[in-house]
Write a protein that holds these residues in place. Structure first.
Motif, PDB file in Angstrom:
ATOM      1  N   SER A   1      27.831  33.857  46.745  1.00 46.06           N
ATOM      2  CA  SER A   1      27.400  33.009  45.824  1.00 46.06           C
ATOM      3  C   SER A   1      26.861  31.852  46.772  1.00 46.06           C
ATOM      4  O   SER A   1      25.695  31.122  46.459  1.00 46.06           O
TER       5      SER A   1
ATOM      6  N   SER B   1      23.063  39.961  48.440  1.00 44.84           N
ATOM      7  CA  SER B   1      22.674  38.479  47.971  1.00 44.84           C
ATOM      8  C   SER B   1      21.326  37.814  48.530  1.00 44.84           C
ATOM      9  O   SER B   1      20.617  37.292  48.015  1.00 44.84           O
TER      10      SER B   1
ATOM     11  N   ALA C   1      32.517  37.567  45.706  1.00 49.28           N
ATOM     12  CA  ALA C   1      31.638  37.044  45.075  1.00 49.28           C
ATOM     13  C   ALA C   1      31.395  35.352  45.176  1.00 49.28           C
ATOM     14  O   ALA C   1      30.123  35.155  44.950  1.00 49.28           O
ATOM     15  N   SER C   2      32.546  34.735  45.403  1.00 43.48           N
ATOM     16  CA  SER C   2      32.274  33.338  45.568  1.00 43.48           C
ATOM     17  C   SER C   2      31.529  33.046  46.962  1.00 43.48           C
ATOM     18  O   SER C   2      30.447  32.274  47.050  1.00 43.48           O
TER      19      SER C   2
ATOM     20  N   ALA D   1      31.306  25.562  44.546  1.00 42.56           N
ATOM     21  CA  ALA D   1      31.777  26.893  44.711  1.00 42.56           C
ATOM     22  C   ALA D   1      32.729  26.982  45.832  1.00 42.56           C
ATOM     23  O   ALA D   1      34.032  27.711  45.276  1.00 42.56           O
TER      24      ALA D   1
ATOM     25  N   LEU E   1      23.009  30.665  47.333  1.00 46.54           N
ATOM     26  CA  LEU E   1      22.491  29.289  46.871  1.00 46.54           C
ATOM     27  C   LEU E   1      21.736  28.458  47.832  1.00 46.54           C
ATOM     28  O   LEU E   1      20.735  27.961  47.647  1.00 46.54           O
TER      29      LEU E   1
END
Length: 408
Positions: free
Chosen positions: A14, A139, A10-11, A177, A18
Motif C-alpha cells: 500500500s 500494486s 499488504a501494508s 501506513a 500510494l
C-alpha cells in the motif's frame, strides 16, 4: 503466509501504491500542462522537469538503502515519504518551470524503494518472499493502469497543481501506513556488522540481477516511446489506450498467479525466470514485425498482454532473489544498488529509446530491444536457485529472518 507476513505484504504494498499512484497520475499529462508555465515553451526544460525525478532518485537509492541498514527501515521510509510530500507541495505551488524542476527533484530525493523492499524481505520467509514481492509489483502495475484512466479526467478539473497536491497527500497517507499498519521491524543491534556497497559489488550473482533490472526497465521505457504511436496507427485514440493497457495488466496478474508461485514451490524458478526473459525478447520481435508491416490492434493487444506476463514475473522474482542473496546486515545496500540500476535503466531507456526512434524508426528501436533482451538471457543463463530444503533451512515461520547468502 503467516499473519505477520500478510500484514507486512499488504501494508508495504500500500505504501508503494500510494506513492506510485501520485507519481503516475502526473506523468500522462505532465508535458502538456508544464508547457503552460512561464518558460514552458522550451521542450528541453520541460524534459528536465520530467526527468530530474529519475536522476535524484537514482543518485540517492544507495545512500537511503545503506541508511536503512544503519538506522532502521521505518525511520528512513518516513523521511523519504516526507521529502516526497514536500517536493509535491513545492511543485504544486511552483510559479514557473524552475520551481517545478526544484519540486520534482525533491520528489525524487525521497528514494525509499530499497528501504521498503528491505523491510519486506526482513518480514517474510524465503519461500513466500516472491509472493510478497509480487503483491508489491502488482500494486505498482495496477496504479499505472489506473493513472492512465484517472489522470486526464482529474487534470481537467484540478490542473497539474491539484495533481501535485493530491500526490503530496497520498505520500502523507503512506507515512500513516508506516506508523500504524506496517509490522514492527527487527531490532537493531549495536554490535551487528554494517553492510557496504563494496561488499555487494563483489557478489557476481547480485551483479547479474542488477544487470537484469537495468535491461528490463530500459527496454520497458524505450518501448513506450513508440507504442502509443503504434496504437494510434492501429486506429485507437490516445484517450482510449487504457482499454488495451488495463485488461492486459489485469489478465497478466492471473497468469503470474497460476504459473510463477506453483512452479517456484516445485523448484522451477530458474526455468520460469529465463522463460520470462525469452518471452519479452519474442514480444520485441513481434513489435518489430508490427511496426514494419503495419500495426494491427489485435496483435498489439496480444503482444502487450504477453509483455506484462513476462514483466510481472520478473518484477516479482528479481527483488525476491536479490533479498535472499544479500546477507541481512547488507540487505539495504544490496537493494539500494538494485534500485539504482532500475532508475538508471529508466533514464537510459527514455534517452536512448528516443534517439533510436529518431534515427532508425520504431523498427530499429524494437530490434535493439530484442537484442538487449537476448543479451540479458545470455548473462542470466548461468543462474542457480536454491532448492526448497535450502530455503526452509534459512527461515523461520513466524518472525523476521536473518538472511544468508545463497548461491544464484
Amino acid at each position: 503466509m503467516t499473519a505477520t507476513e500478510r500484514r507486512a505484504s499488504a501494508s508495504l504494498a500500500s505504501i508503494f501504491a500510494l506513492r506510485m499512484l501520485g507519481l503516475f497520475l502526473v506523468l500522462p499529462v505532465f508535458a502538456l500542462e508544464a508547457a503552460k508555465y512561464p518558460g514552458g515553451d522550451d521542450p528541453a526544460r520541460v524534459g528536465l522537469a520530467m526527468g530530474i525525478y529519475g536522476l535524484t532518485q537514482g543518485l540517492l537509492q544507495i545512500p537511503f538503502g545503506m541508511a536503512s541498514d544503519w538506522w532502521g527501515r521505518k525511520r528512513v521510509i518516513i523521511c523519504g515519504l516526507l521529502l516526497f510530500a514536500l517536493g509535491s507541495f513545492v511543485a504544486a505551488w511552483a510559479p514557473d518551470l524552475n520551481w517545478l524542476v526544484a519540486g520534482r527533484s525533491l520528489q525524487g530525493a525521497g528514494a525509499i524503494s530499497a528501504a521498503v523492499t528491505a523491510l519486506l524481505a526482513d518480514s517474510t520467509r524465503d519461500e513466500v518472499r516472491t509472493k510478497a514481492m509480487a503483491l508489491v509489483g502488482s500494486s505498482i502495475a495496477l496504479m499505472f493502469a489506473l493513472s492512465l484512466v484517472l489522470a486526464p479526467l482529474l487534470a481537467s478539473y484540478i490542473g497539474l497543481s491539484g495533481l501535485f497536491v493530491l500526490t503530496g497527500l497520498l505520500a502523507l497517507a503512506g507515512v500513516a501506513a508506516v506508523l500504524w499498519w506496517a509490522p514492527p521491524e527487527p531490532p537493531l543491534h549495536a554490535d551487528r556488522p554494517r553492510g557496504s556497497v563494496m561488499e555487494v559489488l563483489k557478489a557476481p550473482a547480485l551483479l547479474r540481477l542488477d544487470f537484469g533490472v537495468f535491461m528490463l526497465h530500459a527496454v520497458q521505457l524505450a518501448m513506450w516511446v513508440a507504442i502509443p504511436a503504434l496504437l494510434v496507427g492501429a486506429g485507437l485514440g490516445k484517450d482510449q489506450h487504457w482499454q488495451v493497457y488495463l485488461p492486459a495488466i489485469l489478465l497478466s496478474f492471473v497468469v503470474m498467479g497460476v504459473t510463477l508461485f506453483p512452479l517456484e514451490r516445485r523448484g522451477h524458478l530458474r526455468a520460469v525466470f529465463l522463460a520470462a526473459v525469452a518471452l519479452i525478447a519474442l514480444v520485441q520481435l513481434g513489435l518489430w514485425w508490427a511496426a514494419w508491416s503495419g500495426p494491427s490492434l489485435g496483435l498489439l493487444a496480444l503482444l502487450l498482454f504477453l509483455f506484462f506476463c513476462g514483466f510481472n514475473v520478473l518484477e516479482a522474482s528479481q527483488p525476491s532473489m536479490a533479498s535472499r542473496l544479500a546477507p541481512a546486515h547488507a540487505r539495504g545496500a544490496a537493494l539500494g544498488v538494485y534500485n539504482t540500476l532500475q532508475s538508471l535503466g529508466f533514464f537510459a531507456g527514455g534517452a536512448v529509446g528516443g534517439w533510436l526512434t529518431k534515427i532508425a524508426g520504431p523498427e530499429g528501436l524494437f530490434a535493439a530491444c530484442a537484442g538487449l533482451m537476448l543479451l540479458w538471457l545470455l548473462v542470466a543463463w548461468p543462474m542457480r536457485t536454491p532448492g526448497r530444503h535450502q530455503a526452509a533451512a534459512t527461515s523461520r515461520p513466524a518472525e523476521p529472518l536473518p538472511g544468508q547468502p545463497v548461491k544464484l
